[in-house]
Write an enzyme that holds these catalytic residues in place. Structure first.
Site, PDB file in Angstrom:
ATOM      1  N   LYS A 197       0.814  -1.226   0.000  1.00 20.94           N
ATOM      2  CA  LYS A 197       0.000   0.000   0.000  1.00 20.94           C
ATOM      3  C   LYS A 197       0.838   1.263   0.000  1.00 20.94           C
ATOM      4  CE  LYS A 197       0.332  -1.303   4.576  1.00 20.94           C
ATOM      5  NZ  LYS A 197       0.535  -2.679   5.052  1.00 20.94           N
ATOM      6  N   GLU A 204      -5.253  -5.986  -4.853  1.00 23.84           N
ATOM      7  CA  GLU A 204      -6.338  -6.208  -3.899  1.00 23.84           C
ATOM      8  C   GLU A 204      -5.832  -6.321  -2.469  1.00 23.84           C
ATOM      9  OE1 GLU A 204      -9.652  -6.159  -2.350  1.00 23.84           O
ATOM     10  OE2 GLU A 204      -9.969  -6.589  -4.468  1.00 23.84           O
ATOM     11  N   VAL A 234      -5.160  -3.267   0.701  1.00 23.00           N
ATOM     12  CA  VAL A 234      -6.100  -2.619   1.619  1.00 23.00           C
ATOM     13  C   VAL A 234      -6.973  -3.668   2.299  1.00 23.00           C
ATOM     14  CG1 VAL A 234      -7.988  -0.969   1.860  1.00 23.00           C
ATOM     15  CG2 VAL A 234      -6.178  -0.539   0.185  1.00 23.00           C
ATOM     16  N   ILE A 273     -10.528  -8.607   3.259  1.00 25.84           N
ATOM     17  CA  ILE A 273     -11.774  -8.005   2.760  1.00 25.84           C
ATOM     18  C   ILE A 273     -11.549  -7.582   1.305  1.00 25.84           C
ATOM     19  CG2 ILE A 273     -13.512  -6.223   3.102  1.00 25.84           C
ATOM     20  CD1 ILE A 273     -12.486  -5.890   5.962  1.00 25.84           C
ATOM     21  N   LYS A 320      -3.890   3.422   3.040  1.00 22.36           N
ATOM     22  CA  LYS A 320      -5.000   2.605   2.557  1.00 22.36           C
ATOM     23  C   LYS A 320      -6.202   3.458   2.153  1.00 22.36           C
ATOM     24  CE  LYS A 320      -3.531  -1.253   5.465  1.00 22.36           C
ATOM     25  NZ  LYS A 320      -3.790  -1.983   6.733  1.00 22.36           N
ATOM     26  N   GLY A 356      -2.379 -10.238   8.828  1.00 18.22           N
ATOM     27  CA  GLY A 356      -2.028 -11.615   9.134  1.00 18.22           C
ATOM     28  C   GLY A 356      -1.724 -12.380   7.868  1.00 18.22           C
TER      29      GLY A 356
END
Length: 435
Positions: A107, A131, A134, A138, A207, A307
């Site tokens: 990021k 993807e 951020v 999710i 982000k 994580g």
């Protein structure tokens, strides 16, 4: 390319990269079916070949030179998972110019040099997938660019840093001080080596800058155009106050747009959220992103924000898109939005309700002086409490205000900081309204 085996090279083999390698190796048959093609984990660039890792990579697949991957014509996809902004940028540009498809979770480099990266990808008929940059697991970038493509977004906000959310959760739950919890977070390895990235809000700022670009088509520089503050100053007094009023303190990253004026305001700061807001109830290392679109209304997306496995999941999703692109599926543009009538809002244009905590002498006349300073900036006090201080002769004053501007609060705090009846600088929290 139906029978082609796509070769993947990794630059950086830290925690996330090891997670990606592990899952792609372990689930080869499943992933091949889902990708619609075979793949090979071809090569990994590491800092030290002799270092012990959590995955077993054959020695012949290791190198200490990233250009062994970039210049290898058999490698189709480069996963840049090294972090940083300088070398990572140079490597990304070189890989795109060499005709590679690049997947990244970085990021910081996207926030700082995203425009150049996307332009290079486009001019070299390449593609750049990000993807994982951020909110970890999710898929918020896909949601913005694909699932909610019909929308214009007036407000995007949420919890984008799992480390700060973990610290704030434990402070509230255990009635523990910031200093004691941050010490535990360091021991558990939750805090970056440069902990200011997490604690002072810069990780979340990178982000939200990316999300702002995806939603509005403009880059917002966190160091110049964004209000950024972290969680270091939060005390138990603030936690207790929030709990008494059925609220909770979270580090919130946000970008808001006034559709009438075109003004954008992006910020990262600790805020007081009512427990009726679903985002306020997202705890531990989880992230949450709330998107308010003109067509869909409000949607909220929750998941692990950091994580190994959560971020690896997002990287693998990008690898799937990279393989689809290499098989002929067009790559989506980095942003579907053309920036129109957008500018950065001034602090005079941004209004919120505020919470202020001040350390003052425990003597008569102080409250009147503070109230006068606030009134001098047109700030109306909604609620006032005085709390016992641990030091004899001092007291805590806790204020909440009616809606006022960021500029007025800034001026008032500067005035109060210089006053002889206020110790140190007043501590400020925003009172967040999700509507």
């Amino acid at each position: 390319m139906q029978n082609k085996t796509f070769k993947i090279g990794f630059i950086g083999m830290g925690t996330v990269a090891q997670g990606v390698w592990k899952h792609l190796e372990k689930s080869f048959e499943t992933m091949t079916a889902r990708f619609g093609a075979k793949y090979e984990l071809a090569k990994a660039c590491v800092r030290y070949i002799s270092k012990k890792r959590g995955v077993d990579i054959p020695l012949e697949k290791l190198t200490e030179n990233p250009y062994d991957i970039i210049n290898d014509p058999s490698i189709d996809i480069v996963c840049e998972l090294m972090g940083g902004t300088t070398d990572a940028f140079d490597i990304t540009i070189s890989a795109l110019k060499a005709g590679k498809v690049v997947v990244s979770a970085n990021k910081a480099v996207i926030c700082k040099r995203g425009a150049e990266i996307f332009e290079t990808a486009q001019s070299n008929n390449g593609a750049y997938f990000f993807e994982a940059s951020v909110a970890g697991g999710i898929p918020v970038i896909k949601v913005l660019r694909e699932g909610l493509v019909a929308n214009r977004f007036s407000k995007i906000y949420g919890i984008l840093n799992g480390t700060c959310n973990y610290i704030l959760t434990r402070m509230e739950r255990e009635n523990a001080s910031y200093d004691s919890v941050i010490a535990d977070a360091r021991r558990l390895g939750y805090v970056e080596a440069d902990e200011s990235l997490d604690i002072d809000g810069w990780d979340a700022a990178h982000k939200i800058s990316i999300l702002a670009y995806l939603a509005h088509g403009v880059w917002i520089d966190p160091s110049k155009d964004m209000l950024v503050s972290g969680i270091r100053g939060i005390r138990l007094e603030d936690m207790v106050w929030a709990k008494e009023f059925d609220c909770r303190i979270k580090l919130i990253a946000s970008v808001r747009k006034n559709e009438e004026t075109g003004a954008l305001f992006a910020a990262v700061y600790p805020a007081i959220l009512p427990l009726t807001d679903v985002v306020a109830n997202v705890n531990e290392v989880y992230n949450a992103v709330s998107l308010t679109g003109d067509v869909v209304g409000r949607t909220v997306h929750i998941g692990r924000g950091a994580g190994q496995d959560a971020t690896a999941s997002a990287v693998i999703a990008d690898i799937a898109d990279a393989i689809a692109y290499l098989q002929g599926k067009p790559a989506r543009p980095a942003s579907n939005v053309v920036a129109e009538k957008s500018r950065m809002a001034t602090l005079e244009e941004v209004s919120d309700e505020f919470y202020l905590r001040m350390e003052v002498p425990d003597r008569s006349g102080v409250l009147a002086s503070v109230a006068s300073d606030l009134a001098g900036e047109g700030i109306s006090v909604e609620l006032l409490q005085q709390r016992k201080h641990e030091t004899e002769g001092k007291a805590w004053l806790l204020f909440t205000t009616h809606k006022t501007t960021e500029a007025a609060i800034k001026r008032a705090c500067e005035k109060l900081k210089k006053a002889d009846y206020v110790f140190d600088e007043p501590f400020v929290l925003r009172i967040w309204k999700s509507e």
